[in-house]
Design an enzyme around this catalytic site. Sequence first.
Site, PDB file in Angstrom:
ATOM      1  N   GLU A 265       0.886  -1.170   0.000  1.00 26.24           N
ATOM      2  CA  GLU A 265       0.000   0.000   0.000  1.00 26.24           C
ATOM      3  C   GLU A 265       0.915   1.207   0.000  1.00 26.24           C
ATOM      4  O   GLU A 265       1.536   1.536   1.012  1.00 26.24           O
ATOM      5  CB  GLU A 265      -0.927  -0.037   1.213  1.00 26.24           C
ATOM      6  CG  GLU A 265      -2.132   0.855   1.056  1.00 26.24           C
ATOM      7  CD  GLU A 265      -1.977   2.154   1.802  1.00 26.24           C
ATOM      8  OE1 GLU A 265      -1.728   3.188   1.126  1.00 26.24           O
ATOM      9  OE2 GLU A 265      -2.091   2.148   3.027  1.00 26.24           O
ATOM     10  N   CYS A 299      -2.193   8.805   2.584  1.00 23.18           N
ATOM     11  CA  CYS A 299      -2.124   8.547   1.144  1.00 23.18           C
ATOM     12  C   CYS A 299      -3.478   8.616   0.465  1.00 23.18           C
ATOM     13  O   CYS A 299      -3.556   8.739  -0.759  1.00 23.18           O
ATOM     14  CB  CYS A 299      -1.456   7.201   0.894  1.00 23.18           C
ATOM     15  SG  CYS A 299      -2.182   5.876   1.866  1.00 23.18           S
TER      16      CYS A 299
END
Length: 492
Positions: A265, A299
């Site tokens: 990720e 993010c």
Amino acid sequence: MTGAGGKAPGAAEQRLFIGGSWVAPDNGFYEVTDPATEEVVGLAPEASRAQVHAAATAAREALGPWSRTPAEERGAVLARAADLIQRDFVPYAALAQAESGATTGTARGMQVGVGVARFRRYARPEPVERPLPPQINEAGPFGGAAVMGALAVRQPVGVVTCITSYNNPWANPAGKIAPALAMGNTVVVKPAPQDPLSVYRMAEALQAAGVPPGVVNVVSGSTAESGEAAVDSGDVDMVSFTGSTAVGQRIAEVCGRGMKRQLMELGGKGAAIVFDDADLGSAVSGIGTTFSFYSGQICTAPTRVLVQRGVHDLLVQQLAAYAGHLKVGDPREQGTVVGPVISAAHRDRVESYVELGRKEGARVVTGGERPSLPHGFYVAPTLLADCTPDMRVVREEIFGPVVVVLPFDDEEEAIALANDSDYGLIDYVWSGDVARAFRVARRLRAGGVGVNTVGRNMEAPFGGFKKSGVGRDVGSYALHAYSEVQAIVWPG
């Protein structure tokens, strides 16, 4: 960093957790700093390469017995750990706040609270066997027709290295450790160097909950040495990493050489498409989470705002007003919305991007200056307008409370601008025409799309396209991520 044998006066020394024992680090300790006060929170252990490899060996030795432990018993350990973390909820949140600079609400709700929820989620065993319909093979290897039965069985991957991010020292590790253990894997956890102490508290809870020695190991370090050792160990079968794309690419190279399973990720530069029929209040509050949530260090933030020209100026005006009303300061103080970023170095990095935006021709609508606070690593919520697609502030992940705005004319241009990125984690669409919003969402090259919301469904798959990652987790998808599928076939 204090160096081998050194320590800050009065600071507590944390030990490594290897093979069920608390072990003194070979390379001394380093200071963990509160980004709001710049005071030392504690001393984290600096693991040697040999100690990290020893942790992986301990995990390998524990794998067989743990993987054969009934899923209900593994789940019971996770449930007890959740109860123990909940019992010490307030002091754990205070530690997370001191390490990460999160506001009180975030530290309690989104850090420790989500960590507890994830342990409880994966304490519920799910079926690992799926019977498949009988298949008639018209020409088997020995000729003639045959009816074959089959089971698809999920098996643990093995030893999993979990490398966690600094923006959430509870939810991110829990989201890796809990599903990995639930599937019968063992783990070596390498926390982010900035806030590792919370992860050691998690290990204490798991130990008290009855996790066998070697099933969970935690090793930390302030340099790349410990992380590299946790990836390249021959005992490691899989690496689960949350962090920057650049580091993820280096990890993937090592994993490729050893054919190790990966769950990555990575970075994001989320596009928020706002059409002229959108509810601007909803769009502004959603986009505004970039300023407030982890001070933009996330993010999934909608940092790249694409606005239809008819409402462009009004949205910029409302976003600037929204940012201007956010209280920046000590995250422990009531009313604080924007806390510090994680370190002085990261503050300087974010500020350098704002200055770069100015040089590239962007207009600083609000923010852009360092808040006048006596201590801490603060960045004012910053809005950059008059941006163009080629600007670095538009293309690169800043990871701070900075939003860039670009105009568009029609749906096709909005989609093209949104997809013109190396990243593809989560994008967003705001429109009063829900059919159009879903039509646009299906054309976005992103692992997830929020329609008129920045909220997430925690059972929905999470992960990215392009340089935003490899694989999916959350909910049942995390159990899939930490397992291999085995087919068992027999004559029907």
